[in-house]
Enzyme design. Sequence first.
Site, PDB file in Angstrom:
ATOM      1  N   TYR A  11       0.714  -1.330  -0.020  1.00  0.00           N
ATOM      2  CA  TYR A  11       0.025   0.079   0.100  1.00  0.00           C
ATOM      3  C   TYR A  11       0.778   1.390   0.000  1.00  0.00           C
ATOM      4  CZ  TYR A  11       1.052  -0.745   4.897  1.00  0.00           C
ATOM      5  OH  TYR A  11       1.454  -0.828   6.198  1.00  0.00           O
ATOM      6  N   GLY A  12       2.234   1.210  -0.175  1.00  0.00           N
ATOM      7  CA  GLY A  12       2.990   2.375  -0.213  1.00  0.00           C
ATOM      8  C   GLY A  12       4.341   2.342  -1.218  1.00  0.00           C
ATOM      9  N   THR A  13       5.143   2.499  -0.682  1.00  0.00           N
ATOM     10  CA  THR A  13       6.270   2.589  -1.865  1.00  0.00           C
ATOM     11  C   THR A  13       6.499   1.092  -2.678  1.00  0.00           C
ATOM     12  OG1 THR A  13       8.160   1.664  -0.154  1.00  0.00           O
ATOM     13  CG2 THR A  13       7.679   4.192  -0.038  1.00  0.00           C
ATOM     14  N   LEU A  14       6.021   0.238  -2.394  1.00  0.00           N
ATOM     15  CA  LEU A  14       5.986  -0.887  -3.196  1.00  0.00           C
ATOM     16  C   LEU A  14       4.924  -0.828  -4.255  1.00  0.00           C
ATOM     17  CD1 LEU A  14       6.324  -3.599  -0.290  1.00  0.00           C
ATOM     18  CD2 LEU A  14       7.985  -3.234  -2.289  1.00  0.00           C
ATOM     19  N   GLU A  81      10.729  -4.223   5.368  1.00  0.00           N
ATOM     20  CA  GLU A  81       9.456  -3.699   6.437  1.00  0.00           C
ATOM     21  C   GLU A  81      10.195  -3.860   7.903  1.00  0.00           C
ATOM     22  OE1 GLU A  81       7.790  -2.054   5.059  1.00  0.00           O
ATOM     23  OE2 GLU A  81       6.658  -2.932   3.343  1.00  0.00           O
TER      24      GLU A  81
END
Length: 149
Positions: A11-14, A81
Site C-alpha cells: 500500500y505504499g512504496t511498493l 519492512e
Amino acid sequence: MTDAGLPFFVYGTLLPGERNHDLILRGRTGAEQPAVLPGALLYEGPGYPYAIEGHGTVHGALVTAAPGAYGELLGLLDHLEEYLGPDHPRNLYERVVRQVLPGPEPAEPVRAWVYFAATAVTRTLRTGGTPIPSGAWLTRRPPPAPRTP
C-alpha cells in the site's frame, strides 16, 4: 489453511511507480492487481506509510509471487519492512494475515499478508500521527514546500 504462499497486500512504496516497486517486486511477481484492505487506517510515515487496525479502508495492490520466487520475495519484504518475527521488540511492522478485497470489480475476499505498524509505532500514530484520510498513499497531500529564510 496454511499461511505459506499467501499473496501480499502492498500500500505504499511498493506500489507501481513508487521507489521500492522496481527494486523489490520487478521480476518476482506473477500477478499484481488493485485491492482494498477493509478495517484499516493509513498514516504518514517518514517517506512511507503505516497501516493500522481501524474503521477505514486502505487502497493498494494484491501481489502474487512468481513461480519459484516466493521465499526470496518474502525475505526481501520482511527485510524492507524491518520485520524480525512475530511480536519482536525491534519490529517496525508486524506481518499479519488479513482479508483483502481484490479489484477493480468487487470480488471474494482473499487471505493475504499485510504489514501493519508494530505495536509501539501504532501507539505513537494513534496519539500524534498524521492520517491519510483517503486511505490511498498515492493520493496523499504533497509534502509542504521548503521554507525560505
